[in-house]
Each structure stands twice: as structure tokens, then as C-alpha cells.
Design a protein around this motif. Structure first.
Motif, mmCIF file in Angstrom:
data_model
loop_
_atom_site.group_PDB
_atom_site.id
_atom_site.type_symbol
_atom_site.label_atom_id
_atom_site.label_comp_id
_atom_site.label_asym_id
_atom_site.label_seq_id
_atom_site.Cartn_x
_atom_site.Cartn_y
_atom_site.Cartn_z
ATOM 1 N N LEU A 199 0.837 -1.210 0.000
ATOM 2 C CA LEU A 199 0.000 0.000 0.000
ATOM 3 C C LEU A 199 0.869 1.256 0.000
ATOM 4 N N TYR A 200 1.949 1.221 0.790
ATOM 5 C CA TYR A 200 2.874 2.361 0.812
ATOM 6 C C TYR A 200 3.481 2.599 -0.563
ATOM 7 N N LYS A 203 -5.183 7.976 1.369
ATOM 8 C CA LYS A 203 -6.010 6.849 1.800
ATOM 9 C C LYS A 203 -5.201 5.555 1.838
ATOM 10 N N LEU A 204 -4.336 5.367 0.845
ATOM 11 C CA LEU A 204 -3.477 4.184 0.828
ATOM 12 C C LEU A 204 -2.504 4.200 2.006
ATOM 13 N N ALA A 244 5.869 1.882 11.152
ATOM 14 C CA ALA A 244 6.717 2.087 9.975
ATOM 15 C C ALA A 244 6.973 3.583 9.839
ATOM 16 N N SER A 245 8.165 4.018 10.203
ATOM 17 C CA SER A 245 8.447 5.455 10.259
ATOM 18 C C SER A 245 8.314 6.116 8.896
ATOM 19 N N TYR A 246 8.725 5.406 7.829
ATOM 20 C CA TYR A 246 8.660 6.009 6.500
ATOM 21 C C TYR A 246 7.209 6.298 6.093
ATOM 22 N N THR A 247 6.269 5.429 6.534
ATOM 23 C CA THR A 247 4.855 5.661 6.231
ATOM 24 C C THR A 247 4.346 6.886 6.982
ATOM 25 N N LEU A 248 4.727 7.018 8.244
ATOM 26 C CA LEU A 248 4.290 8.172 9.032
ATOM 27 C C LEU A 248 4.845 9.469 8.470
ATOM 28 N N GLN A 249 6.095 9.428 8.008
ATOM 29 C CA GLN A 249 6.684 10.628 7.405
ATOM 30 C C GLN A 249 5.896 11.027 6.157
ATOM 31 N N ALA A 250 5.622 10.050 5.287
ATOM 32 C CA ALA A 250 4.864 10.345 4.064
ATOM 33 C C ALA A 250 3.454 10.805 4.389
ATOM 34 N N LEU A 251 2.847 10.180 5.391
ATOM 35 C CA LEU A 251 1.484 10.544 5.771
ATOM 36 C C LEU A 251 1.435 11.977 6.291
ATOM 37 N N GLY A 252 2.428 12.347 7.099
ATOM 38 C CA GLY A 252 2.484 13.726 7.583
ATOM 39 C C GLY A 252 2.568 14.730 6.451
ATOM 40 N N LEU A 253 3.415 14.430 5.463
ATOM 41 C CA LEU A 253 3.546 15.328 4.310
ATOM 42 C C LEU A 253 2.250 15.414 3.510
ATOM 43 N N HIS A 254 1.591 14.275 3.322
ATOM 44 C CA HIS A 254 0.345 14.277 2.547
ATOM 45 C C HIS A 254 -0.754 15.049 3.275
#
Length: 809
Positions: free
Chosen positions: A415-416, A444-445, A456-466
Motif C-alpha cells: 500500500l505504501y 487513503k493508501l 513504519a516510520s517512513y509511512t508516518l513521514q509520508a502521511l504527515g507530508l500528505h
């Protein structure tokens, strides 16, 4: 001290034996061999042995004196050294003491008929003819002869043996298994913790503990406290067996199941709460990997037994794996080879090896993308590469099936990657209104991914940016805060969190972050000064604003920017002459015509009603850069003032098209915008309001400006479809929700719809709109201002506010 025995309880059961010996001494012989002279090497056996030594010497292991521990790694592990250590400890150990014997390395057998014997191979062991060189092996019978009797004397004797590694040894797989059987057989009252069943092989991998044996790392975590299922601070052999069997079986896909013999009710390990808490935290933050297990040597035995057809498929598979032809091209790839092999030879032991290593390879592209991120480095990838990684992860999920212990993690990572295939490396300058549907889909993904793999830190980083791109600042703040918990030293995360605090008007928190960053990273001090300037300007801390400006002016490399920021400061003070002076000085020191300085000089003339001069500067801005957002917006405002509605809307649309999605602008003298008229009977309040500074997203401000241009054209205020479209666009900018509702109240008041106007105003006030001046004096609200309901609203939300008071929004 009397040795504790298991005693019957009143119900006929067996009570637990006493815990860790408090008065006796502890001794240990530890052997770990990865680097063999003649026998095929292992990879991490020496690391397993070193880890066990570290454990015994630590608080968690009882702080065994260093003098009581004999450790032999690689070339030190020869029979003379080990034999001397066994002899010394056999003499030293007394009843009530404890002796550990730990071995990680190869096991084999010369004569398969000797079912009670086996060999532990030392560093100089030959690959065969073992009995011709007894100095290079340890016979199982010798261990039984010299160490097992210690248990009969009241000494606790514990063997930990991981000697079932695969290897192209003289006795082959059968020899390895025979050694395991000899170890598993009962000798007496000793305890044995063995890495696997006699018919299995031990696994090791780079992905387990940074390079460890699976059995060893699970045992270490178990005895540090994770095996303490009843939370009594003690770990019995039964608890340890349950823990390592469950976890080793899971991570090996049931190809390896450890074995413990002896009194399983005995408690050997005392849990250190601090160490256990640290371990649990590390496990919670752990990033699980699909391990490619070391099967060195054993593959050849199975391959030799294949038919010509089987060998052809096998070598095609190996070649495709090495060339990373995993699922492409369609006619020749490793996944196709695996499926064909599994169909033709379903019972061959190579099937499980192929499946596991193919699954690991299908994760390699993903790992190459996220590994730099996990190290705090920049990951250089592309959206296309992320797409291919997602497809490979999907194939891996199909290969392993939903029952696999990593399925949820794999789904989260797929999903990431699906999200990143759309938005990888999307920057503020690239993001504009056209990207919104894509970013919403990707968000949403990412939310689904974070739900499956929350650490998963990379997902949280991307989610914060989005979330930031979608103006969901509260959610962005939450994502970045959790990211910082996982990666507390990440500069980017701290900067992002500081930015979120600024957006949320939590100025003290934002200030604290950027002051800390400026202290820790002086090489980036100008960037942090600029952030602090912005914080103090919006916080209305004029003294601190000037402190930042003067700091820039005192630094030669920062002086041009210091002049520019001083111009911004005087613009905030409504001081036209000083504002223009410092912008021009900044332009000179920057080496000529600077578009930002030119634009801001034009804006200064504009807010002081010098429209002709302002137009000249804005036209110059668009000559420099015809895509400049602020130039188009400002020209639109002038066209609106001069009654050129069509030209105004055209300019605002150009501003929207060219504006990065997150760019903001400052607005002062608000009465000049939106074609609004205000009651100026309260001169003091009117002048104060003109000096106020408002911060808007530029896309939002342009949509809002189009709305007012449109509804002020006679006859168009009732064009509901077009007006609703504009409000729908504005609603996407969540940070301006209260403003959107306020302007809805103005619109409905202009339409003479009292009910919707009052409801919209209430919504704006509930969301935090606090500009009493606008509510009292904006002529667009005249239709509802004299109603009883309006008076009630005013009294409710501003009970103690003087008539001319102003509360900045």
C-alpha cells in the motif's frame, strides 16, 4: 546450600523449583565458530556466541565475573583451549554452582552407525576423517563423560547447542541430524537447550538481529524477559521452551523448532525490569524483514538428486534470481521457475528453500527504497521504481499466502509503494491544485498502510507530508509527532513538526523546536532564523522579530536577507518609507532585480492606495516571470478595484494555476480586497484593522477573490451552481474553514437569506473566527446585523468585548 527440588503441592500438582541460585557461582564455556579452516563457513555463529557472553556479563545475565567465562571464537576454538577450559571448570565447580556450555557451529558424524555419538566441529576440523584428527573435534560422548556428571554432584549443568547448521560436510544432512539426535538423548540430570529437532536444520540470516542465528536471537530475547508469560519476574524452562518454539517456528515457517530437555518447572532466569522495558520498546519499534535464510552447502545435496529436468528448472531459477528477473519478463522469470518446479517436484526439500528466497528477493526493491529512510538518509528513487516494487510485493503476498506471519507487513508495504508510485518526492513547488485528487488517493493508501504497520516510520513521514498538502494540519501534527517518537534525532521530522505547530498557531512549541535546532545545527542557522522570524511576526513579538533581523544583518552571508526581512517587519508596522527603503537595499545587495523585492514594493504601494505605482511594479514582476503567483494575484486585485471583473477573474485563475499548493501570502489593509466596504465611523478600530496582517494560502485567497468578483456582478449572485463550486473548492483548504464559513455568512446575507446567513456565522464563530470588527462593520452582513438573533450571537461570543474591540483571527 540445598538444591531445590520440585515438591508436590496440596492438590497433588508439582510446585515450581526455586529461581536463580543466589549463593553459588556461575561458570561458562562459550564456543562460536563461523570461520572454519577447512569446513564450509557459517556466517553468524560467532556473533551468537559473543551475544551470549555479553548477556552473562550484563545485569540481565547476573553479571557473571569475567574470570568465570571462557569464550572461544573462530580460530581460538581449538580442542586444546576448549579441553583446558572444561578441565578447569570441572574442578572449580562445586555443588550449588551453575555451569553453562554454549556451542554454535557445525555438527557432524563420521560413522553413522554410532547412534549415541556425534561431533561438534572446532576451527581446525577437517571435512571428514574426523577420528584421525581428534584434536579438532569435540565428541558428544566426551561432553557426556566430563560435564554431565557435574549435574549428579548438585551442579546445575546447562548445555546450549546450535550445531544443526546446514553444510556440505562429510556426513551430509544425515550426519548433522545424527549429531542432533545424540545431543537430544538423555544423559542424566543436565539441562539442554537445542536449536532444533534432530530431523531439522538451524537457520541464520542477515535480517535477524543484524546477522544472527534465529534460535540464538529468540533465546536471548526470551531469557531477557519476553518469555515471562505469567509476569512473575522469573522464567522457567517451560516458559522459555514455549517462547522459543513458538517464535522460531513462526519465523522459520515451521522448518526449525527448538528442543529443551530437563526439569521444565525450573526457573533459571530472573527478569530485570529495566532491561525488559528497553527490549519491549525496541521490539515495538522493530522493522520486520523477510529473511533470506542461509542454506549454504545443503542445496548441492538436494540438487544432485534431481532429474535432468529438475536441474534445468533449478539452474534457471538461480540465474533469474541472480539477475533479479523475478516476475519479468513473462516467459522467463524466477516466479515462473518456482511454480513449475513446485508442480513437478512438490515433495522436494528445495521447494521451501526456493519459496523463501524468492520471497526475500521480491522484497529487495522495496528494501532498497526504504532502507536509506530508516537510516535517516535520502532515498533516491522514482515513481516508476515504486510502482515495480508494489507489483513485486503483491507477487510476494500471493506466493506466501494470507496465513504467513509477514502477510500483514507485506500488505502494508505494498500500500505504501502504491501511494509512492503516485507521489514519490512530490515537493511543494510541484504540488498545486491539479495534484489534489492524486494526493487524496495516496493518503487513503497510506492510512491503510499505517493501520497495518503502525510503527513504519517512513509511512508516518509520508502521511504527515500528505496531510500537510491537504491542509489537515492536526493530522499532520499527529503523524510527525509519532514519527519523531520512532526517530527522535531526525532533523526533517523536527522541522516538519515545528512547521505544523506554526500552522496550528502553537507558537511556543514551534519556537522551542527551531531554537533547539539552531543550537544543535549552527550550519543551518539562517533557515532557522527565517522560521523564527515568521513565528515571531505572526505571534506579534516585535522585539524578537527585530532580534532575528539584527542577527541576520550582523552575519555577512545573511545580510541581504536581513535587509529583506527588515522590510517585511516595517511592512507589518505599516511604515511605507522604511519598507520600500529596505526592500530596495535588499535588491541591491542581492545583485540586481529581485522578483520578490519588486513584488513587495508594489504591494507596499498598493496597501497605501497608490494603485498606479503598484500596477507598474506588478507588471514588472510579470515581465520577469510570467508564471509568478503573486504578480497575477495582485494584478487581479487591481483589476477588481478598477471594475474589470473579467480581467480580475482571469488573473486570479492564473494565480491558482501557477501557485504551489502550500504557498502562503501576507495580506494587510484587508478593506482593499474582495470589493468589501466597512463602516468607518469608529476611526480607531478602522485604522487598527487596516494594520492587521492576515495569512492566506494563495490558492484559497484566489478562489475567495473570484467568489466576490463574481457575486458582485449584477444578477450573478443567484447563480448557485457556480457559487457552490467556488465554496466547494475553498472547503478543501481545511486551515481556512472558519473563514469559509464567515464568507458564506456574507454571501447568504447579500442574498437576503437570514437563516443560512446566521447559521453560517455561528459555524464560523464555533470554529474560532474572532474578528469582532468584521462582524460589526462589514457591510456584506448588513441584512442580518439588526436582527435579534444577531444581537444574541454578539452577546454570546463577545460578552465582555467593547464595541470597538478587535480580536485577531
Amino acid at each position: 546450600m540445598q538444591k531445590a527440588q520440585a515438591q508436590p503441592d496440596e492438590r497433588g500438582g508439582v510446585t515450581r523449583a526455586d529461581t536463580v541460585i543466589t549463593g553459588g557461582k556461575t561458570f561458562a564455556i562459550i564456543i562460536g565458530i563461523s570461520d572454519y579452516k577447512l569446513v564450509p563457513d557459517l556466517q553468524y555463529a560467532h556473533k551468537d556466541a559473543q551475544a551470549f557472553e555479553d548477556f552473562l556479563l550484563s545485569d540481565a545475565g547476573g553479571k557473571v565475573p569475567r574470570a568465570n567465562v571462557e569464550t572461544f571464537l573462530n580460530e581460538q576454538a581449538v580442542r586444546s583451549n576448549v579441553g583446558d577450559a572444561i578441565s578447569v571448570i570441572a574442578r572449580k565447580a562445586k555443588p550449588g554452582d551453575r555451569v553453562w556450555f554454549f556451542f554454535a557451529g557445525h555438527g557432524d558424524m563420521e560413522d553413522l552407525t554410532q547412534i549415541e555419538n556425534g561431533l561438534l566441529l572446532l576451527h581446525n576440523s577437517p571435512n571428514g576423517n574426523y577420528f584421525g584428527m581428534n584434536d579438532d573435534v569435540l565428541e558428544i560422548l566426551d561432553l557426556k563423560r566430563y560435564l554431565s556428571p557435574l549435574a549428579q554432584k548438585g551442579i546445575e549443568m546447562i548445555f546450549i547447542v546450535d550445531a544443526c547448521h546446514s553444510g556440505n560436510l562429510n556426513g551430509g544432512v544425515q550426519g548433522v541430524q545424527q549429531t542432533a539426535s545424540a545431543l537430544a538423548s538423555s544423559w542424566g540430570r543436565e539441562y539442554k537447550i537445542l536449536s532444533c529437532q534432530p530431523n531439522q536444520l538451524s537457520l541464520e540470516s542477515a535480517e535477524w538481529g543484524g546477522g544472527r542465528g534465529l534460535f540464538s536471537i529468540q533465546m536471548e530475547e526470551g531469557i531477557k524477559g519476553l518469555a515471562d508469560t505469567d509476569n512473575d519476574g522469573k522464567i522457567t524452562m517451560f516458559e522459555l521452551q514455549s517462547y522459543i518454539q513458538a517464535n522460531v517456528a513462526k519465523f522459520s515457517e515451521f522448518k526449525q523448532i527448538p528442543l529443551i530437555t530437563g526439569d521444565l518447572s525450573k526457573s533459571f532466569f530472573k527478569v530485570n525490569p529495566g532491561i525488559l522495558a528497553t527490549l519491549k520498546k525496541e521490539k515495538a519499534l522493530n522493522y520486520p524483514l523477510l529473511a533470506k535464510a542461509n542454506t549454504k552447502g545443503i542445496e548441492d545435496k538436494f540438487v544432485d538428486s534431481l532429474s535432468p529436468e529438475g536441474k534445468k528448472i533449478w539452474f534457471s531459477y538461480k540465474e533469474n534470481i541472480s539477475k533479479m528477473k523475478l516476475i519479468w519478463p513473462r516467459d522467463t522469470n524466477a516466479l515462473r521457475d518456482y511454480r513449475l518446479f513446485a508442480k513437478r517436484f512438490p515433495d522436494n526439500q528445495l521447494v521451501s528453500i526456493m519459496r523463501r528466497n524468492l520471497a526475500s528477493a521480491l522484497n529487495s526493491r522495496f528494501d532498497s527504497i526504504v532502507s536509506p529512510l530508516l537510516r535517516g538518509e535520502t532515498s533516491y528513487s522514482t515513481r516508476d521504481v515504486c510502482y515495480y516494487a508494489a507489483v513485486e510485493l503483491d507477487s510476494c503476498m500471493s506466493l506466501l499466502g494470507e496465513q504467513h506471519y509477514m502477510f500483514q507487513n507485506l500488505k502494508a508495504r505494498k500500500l505504501y509503494m502504491n501511494a509512492m508510485s503516485d507521489t514519490w518526492a512530490l515537493g511543494e513547488n510541484e504540488y498545486n491544485y491539479t495534484w489534489r485528487p492524486t494526493v487524496e488517493r495516496a493518503t487513503k493508501l497510506l492510512e491503510e498502510s499505517a493501520a497495518l504497520e503502525p510503527n513504519a516510520s517512513y509511512t508516518l513521514q509520508a502521511l504527515g507530508l500528505h496531510y500537510y498538502y491537504l491542509y489537515e494540519y492536526e493530522k499532520a501534527n499527529t503523524a510527525f509527532s509519532k514519527y519523531l517518537e520512532l526517530r527522535p534525532y531526525d532533523i526533517f521530522a523536527k522541522q516538519s513538526l515545528g512547521g505544523m505547530y506554526l500552522k496550528l498557531k502553537q507558537y511556543e512549541k514551534a519556537e522551542a523546536i527551531f531554537l533547539s535546532l539552531m543550537e544543535k545545527f549552527p550550519q543551518y542557522s539562517f533557515n532557522y532564523k527565517a522560521q523564527l522570524f515568521d513565528i515571531y511576526l505572526k505571534w506579534e513579538k516585535n522585539g524578537k522579530v527585530l532580534e532575528m533581523v539584527n542577527s541576520m544583518l550582523a552575519t555577512p552571508a545573511e545580510k541581504p536577507y536581513g535587509l529583506f526581512y527588515k522590510g517585511l517587519y516595517f511592512a507589518r508596522q505599516n511604515n511605507q518609507d522604511s519598507t520600500v527603503y529596505y526592500y530596495r537595499e535588499a535588491e541591491k545587495t542581492l545583485g540586481g532585480q529581485n522578483i520578490l523585492c519588486v513584488n513587495n514594493i508594489g504591494h507596499t504601494y498598493f496597501v497605501h492606495n497608490q494603485i498606479d505605482s503598484a500596477r507598474k511594479y506588478f507588471e514588472k514582476v510579470l515581465e520577469i516571470d510570467s508564471t509568478y503567483t503573486f504578480g497575477h494575484f495582485n494584478m487581479g486585485v487591481i483589476e477588481e478595484i478598477e471594475g474589470n471583473s473579467q480581467a480580475a477573474i482571469f488573473s486570479f485563475l492564473k494565480a491558482i494555476q501557477n501557485a504551489p499548493g502550500t504557498v502562503e501570502g501576507y495580506v494587510t489593509n484587508l478593506p482593499l480586497y474582495f470589493g468589501k466596504k466597512f463602516d468607518t465611523s469608529d476611526k480607531t478600530a478602522s485604522e487598527d484593522f487596516k494594520k492587521q496582517m492576515f495569512t492566506y494560502n494563495m490558492q484559497y485567497l484566489s478562489y475567495l477573490s473570484i467568489l466576490y468578483v463574481y457575486i458582485r456582478v449584477p444578477g450573478l449572485i443567484d447563480s448557485s451552481r457556480q457559487v457552490n463550486y467556488l465554496f466547494d473548492q475553498m472547503a478543501q483548504y481545511k486551515q481556512h474553514d472558519m473563514l469559509t464559513w464567515y464568507h458564506k455568512a456574507c454571501y447568504y446575507s447579500m442574498k437576503k437569506d437570514k437563516k443560512l446567513a446566521l447559521a453560517s456565522l455561528l459555524q464560523a464563530l464555533d470554529l474560532g473566527f474572532g474578528s469582532l470588527y468584521q462582524i460589526k462593520y462589514d457591510h456584506d452582513l448588513d441584512f442580518i446585523r439588526d436582527t435579534p438573533e444577531f444581537a444574541v450571537i454578539l452577546k454570546k461570543y463577545f460578552p465582555d468585548q467593547p464595541a470597538a474591540g478587535i480580536k485577531s483571527q
